[in-house]
Design a protein around this motif. Structure first.
Motif, PDB file in Angstrom:
ATOM      1  N   VAL A   2      -7.460   7.856   9.055  1.00 47.99           N
ATOM      2  CA  VAL A   2      -7.502   9.314   9.173  1.00 47.99           C
ATOM      3  C   VAL A   2      -6.823   9.673  10.492  1.00 47.99           C
ATOM      4  CG1 VAL A   2      -9.841   9.266  10.182  1.00 47.99           C
ATOM      5  CG2 VAL A   2      -8.989  11.358   9.119  1.00 47.99           C
ATOM      6  N   LEU A   3      -6.019  10.725  10.446  1.00 43.53           N
ATOM      7  CA  LEU A   3      -5.197  11.088  11.603  1.00 43.53           C
ATOM      8  C   LEU A   3      -5.772  12.279  12.350  1.00 43.53           C
ATOM      9  CD1 LEU A   3      -3.335   9.383   9.759  1.00 43.53           C
ATOM     10  CD2 LEU A   3      -1.479  10.926  10.361  1.00 43.53           C
ATOM     11  N   SER A   4      -5.513  12.302  13.650  1.00 47.87           N
ATOM     12  CA  SER A   4      -5.913  13.455  14.443  1.00 47.87           C
ATOM     13  C   SER A   4      -5.140  13.492  15.748  1.00 47.87           C
ATOM     14  CB  SER A   4      -7.415  13.394  14.752  1.00 47.87           C
ATOM     15  OG  SER A   4      -7.749  14.378  15.713  1.00 47.87           O
ATOM     16  N   ASN A  40     -10.640   4.652   8.521  1.00 52.50           N
ATOM     17  CA  ASN A  40     -11.410   5.546   7.655  1.00 52.50           C
ATOM     18  C   ASN A  40     -12.532   4.794   6.944  1.00 52.50           C
ATOM     19  OD1 ASN A  40     -12.048   7.994   6.363  1.00 52.50           O
ATOM     20  ND2 ASN A  40     -10.789   7.466   4.578  1.00 52.50           N
ATOM     21  N   VAL A  95       1.041  13.996  12.814  1.00 60.57           N
ATOM     22  CA  VAL A  95       0.358  14.617  13.948  1.00 60.57           C
ATOM     23  C   VAL A  95       1.246  14.570  15.198  1.00 60.57           C
ATOM     24  CG1 VAL A  95      -2.000  14.332  13.129  1.00 60.57           C
ATOM     25  CG2 VAL A  95      -0.907  12.454  14.353  1.00 60.57           C
ATOM     26  N   VAL A 143      -5.616  14.073   7.187  1.00 60.48           N
ATOM     27  CA  VAL A 143      -5.532  14.585   8.557  1.00 60.48           C
ATOM     28  C   VAL A 143      -6.750  15.456   8.863  1.00 60.48           C
ATOM     29  CG1 VAL A 143      -4.111  15.832  10.225  1.00 60.48           C
ATOM     30  CG2 VAL A 143      -3.017  14.668   8.294  1.00 60.48           C
ATOM     31  N   LYS A 144      -7.439  15.095   9.936  1.00 56.62           N
ATOM     32  CA  LYS A 144      -8.595  15.898  10.351  1.00 56.62           C
ATOM     33  C   LYS A 144      -8.149  17.327  10.674  1.00 56.62           C
ATOM     34  CE  LYS A 144     -11.592  12.501  12.594  1.00 56.62           C
ATOM     35  NZ  LYS A 144     -12.193  12.129  13.877  1.00 56.62           N
ATOM     36  N   GLY A 145      -8.965  18.276  10.266  1.00 55.53           N
ATOM     37  CA  GLY A 145      -8.647  19.673  10.567  1.00 55.53           C
ATOM     38  C   GLY A 145      -7.606  20.266   9.645  1.00 55.53           C
ATOM     39  N   ALA A 200      -5.805  15.672  18.023  1.00 50.15           N
ATOM     40  CA  ALA A 200      -6.806  16.012  19.050  1.00 50.15           C
ATOM     41  C   ALA A 200      -7.576  14.783  19.518  1.00 50.15           C
ATOM     42  CB  ALA A 200      -7.778  17.053  18.494  1.00 50.15           C
ATOM     43  N   ASP A 201      -7.758  13.825  18.617  1.00 50.31           N
ATOM     44  CA  ASP A 201      -8.527  12.623  18.982  1.00 50.31           C
ATOM     45  C   ASP A 201      -7.722  11.628  19.815  1.00 50.31           C
ATOM     46  OD1 ASP A 201     -10.618  13.685  17.640  1.00 50.31           O
ATOM     47  OD2 ASP A 201     -10.566  12.309  15.938  1.00 50.31           O
ATOM     48  N   HIS A 220      -3.469   7.983  17.587  1.00 48.81           N
ATOM     49  CA  HIS A 220      -3.403   9.161  16.722  1.00 48.81           C
ATOM     50  C   HIS A 220      -4.066   8.903  15.378  1.00 48.81           C
ATOM     51  CE1 HIS A 220      -0.149   9.773  19.637  1.00 48.81           C
ATOM     52  NE2 HIS A 220      -0.395  11.054  19.466  1.00 48.81           N
TER      53      HIS A 220
END
Lengths: 109, 439
Positions: B353-355, B293, B269, B329-331, B357-358, B289
């Motif tokens: 879990v990675l993001s 989970n 990410v 990865v989210k999304g 945006a978060d 990031h």
């Protein structure tokens, strides 16, 4: 092949086996493997005197590698620049050939 | 490469590029000077060990504050020390047998540049495993009834006992001081590494941690890196200062910046951790990031793989070390966990879990881009200049900083890393590593 030839051949063979073993002594590497370089720099004074200073002192006092070997194997107290004393580290080998190679290397700096 | 992996790779690269704009990709690194830095395996060489008689002939000097390199100044020092510690009879590595074949040192090149907005720090080194980028991470494995942690780094007790698999992500860390932490310029990362920490000598027991006032106050369950000033007796982790005194230290700048690129938890990410070391190894305020989970209430994972994207809803232990990227990865490839999806024993889901945006707040300041090719890892950190958060060290043009580097390679975390002696980093100023101003 007579017995004399056999003996000479064996002796030469023995030399061939032992000579490279001696020649393979990397005195500088053994010096550093034993962490001697942490206190003894080739030219600068660190915790201990520089190798150049040690070599000059030995030359002046007409001392040879035997004295240097005593120093690196006896673990005697040494006086530091700040006046304190501590045990000198003992080299981690009892092989006189290796000790001699290291001593000669040090005294030739 | 399977379509799913390709999709994940492309999606993430796009996400990464979007987040870092035209930064490091636009830099011609061939024109930036490269500095060679060697890192070595330190074993359990803690702050306390370095001040003990076991640190032959150097206890007094270390306690006095002499620099490591005042003695360790040979060009091959790192190579020699790392090899000695791993040789098998060294008191600093009690698990040498389990690490047979491990490299004692790593040669790394460092390049640095900056523009009006950011500093760019580029690192390159060979990974010990030439066939895998080291981006696997321990997971949660379904045993038929429950989801339990699976996998660990090489020195993990369960790994050493053969109870779980060897799995951990590679990392590249930068610890940075702006001159406000006494001793860091001389002794670098070793100021923060103490007996009592995880996998170190005299590792703190659960009972000791629970009985400790400071750790209780900051709600921590183990001992991690700390700077000496955070303890009334720096030789004893148990002597943590009261929180108001810790806060004063922080306000006066007595903490170390800690930036970490993670092959599993941040790379995909485009991120890198932003943290600091003071009384503990802390993350900056905000959100990272990556996030756990595991749902603490249901004791089940929060997310699983989207079979349409990943090719399956989970993976198996045999997938570790393979070509498939086991990253959630989210999304991209994550969907909410379905407890009725027909789980079978042996199914594994990632622990995090990675993001992008978060990631928010000060914790999300750093970005990173990386590549791994032919066994060579390249990482570029992107650090904004002039950060004003109270948990950041602000990098400024003309500034010179003390830095220490660490590489966690070949399934290692905690103390199982390679570390460098202290170097200096100058932002447009003369230093061991000088960041070049970009036009």
């Amino acid at each position: 092949m007579n017995i004399r030839t056999l003996i000479v051949s064996a002796a030469i063979g023995g030399l061939c086996l032992s000579a490279p073993a001696f020649a393979q002594v990397d005195a500088e590497e053994i010096f550093k493997e034993n962490d001697c370089h942490k206190c003894h720099h080739p030219t600068k004074a660190k915790k201990g005197p520089s190798l150049a200073k040690i070599a000059a002192k030995y030359k002046e006092k007409k001392l040879d590698e035997k004295e240097a070997i005593k120093h690196m194997t006896a673990g005697k107290k040494v006086e530091l620049d700040d006046g304190t004393k501590e045990d000198h580290k003992i080299i981690d080998t009892k092989d006189v050939a290796v000790q001699t190679a290291v001593a000669k290397w040090m005294l030739n700096r | 490469m399977k379509k799913t992996a390709l999709f994940l790779g492309v999606s993430v690269i796009v996400a990464g590029c979007a987040s870092v704009a035209t930064g490091p990709q636009a830099i011609d690194w061939n024109k930036i000077p490269a500095t060679k830095v060697a890192l070595f395996y330190p074993g359990q060489s803690s702050y306390q060990w370095l001040r003990s008689e076991a640190h032959a002939g150097a206890a007094k000097e270390t306690a006095r504050g002499d620099s490591c390199t005042s003695c360790h100044d040979d060009p091959k020092e790192e190579q020699r020390q790392g090899a000695k510690i791993l040789r098998g009879n060294h008191p600093l590595e009690p698990h040498a047998a389990a690490l047979k074949g491990k490299n004692g040192h790593i040669d790394m090149t460092v390049q640095a540049a900056y523009d009006d907005k950011n500093a760019y720090l580029r690192f390159q080194y060979k990974t010990h495993n030439p066939n895998h980028p080291g981006n696997d991470y321990p997971g949660y494995r379904f045993d038929g009834k429950e989801w339990k942690a699976y996998g660990g780094m090489r020195l993990n007790k369960n790994v050493l006992a053969g109870k779980t698999g060897i799995v951990y992500e590679n990392r590249l860390n930068i610890m940075l001081d702006d001159g406000k932490v006494p001793g860091f310029a001389q002794q670098g990362c070793w100021l923060t590494c103490h007996d009592g920490e995880r996998d170190m000598q005299k590792e703190a027991s659960k009972a000791e941690v629970e009985a400790n006032a400071l750790l209780k106050a900051i709600k921590k369950s183990d001992v991690r890196k700390y700077i000496p000033a955070s303890r009334s007796d720096p030789m004893d982790w148990k002597t943590g200062k009261p929180l108001d005194e810790i806060a004063k230290l922080k306000a006066s700048g007595q903490f170390l910046e800690l930036m970490q690129w993670r092959a599993h938890r941040s790379d995909k990410v485009g991120g890198a951790d932003d943290g600091y070391v003071l009384e503990y190894r802390n993350f900056d305020k905000g959100s990272n990031h990556f996030a756990s989970n595991m749902d603490g209430k249901t004791k089940q994972p929060k997310f699983m793989f989207d079979p349409a994207k990943f090719g399956a809803k989970a993976f198996a232990a045999s997938d570790y070390g393979g070509k498939k990227e086991l990253i959630l990865v989210k999304g991209v490839n994550a969907v909410p966990f379905d407890p009725n999806a027909g789980w079978k024993e042996g199914d594994i889901l990632p622990q995090y879990v990675l993001s992008a945006a978060d990631a928010k707040g000060s914790a999300a300041d750093n970005k990173a881009v990386s590549s791994w090719k032919d066994g060579v890892q390249t990482v570029v950190f992107i650090r904004p200049l002039g950060l004003a958060n109270d948990d950041d060290k602000a990098l400024k043009p003309g500034g010179v900083y003390n830095v220490g580097f660490a590489i966690h390679d070949d399934n290692m975390t905690g103390r199982g890393h390679h570390v460098s002696y202290t170097k200096t980093l100058g932002i447009g100023a003369k230093a061991d590593i000088t960041a070049v101003k970009l036009n």
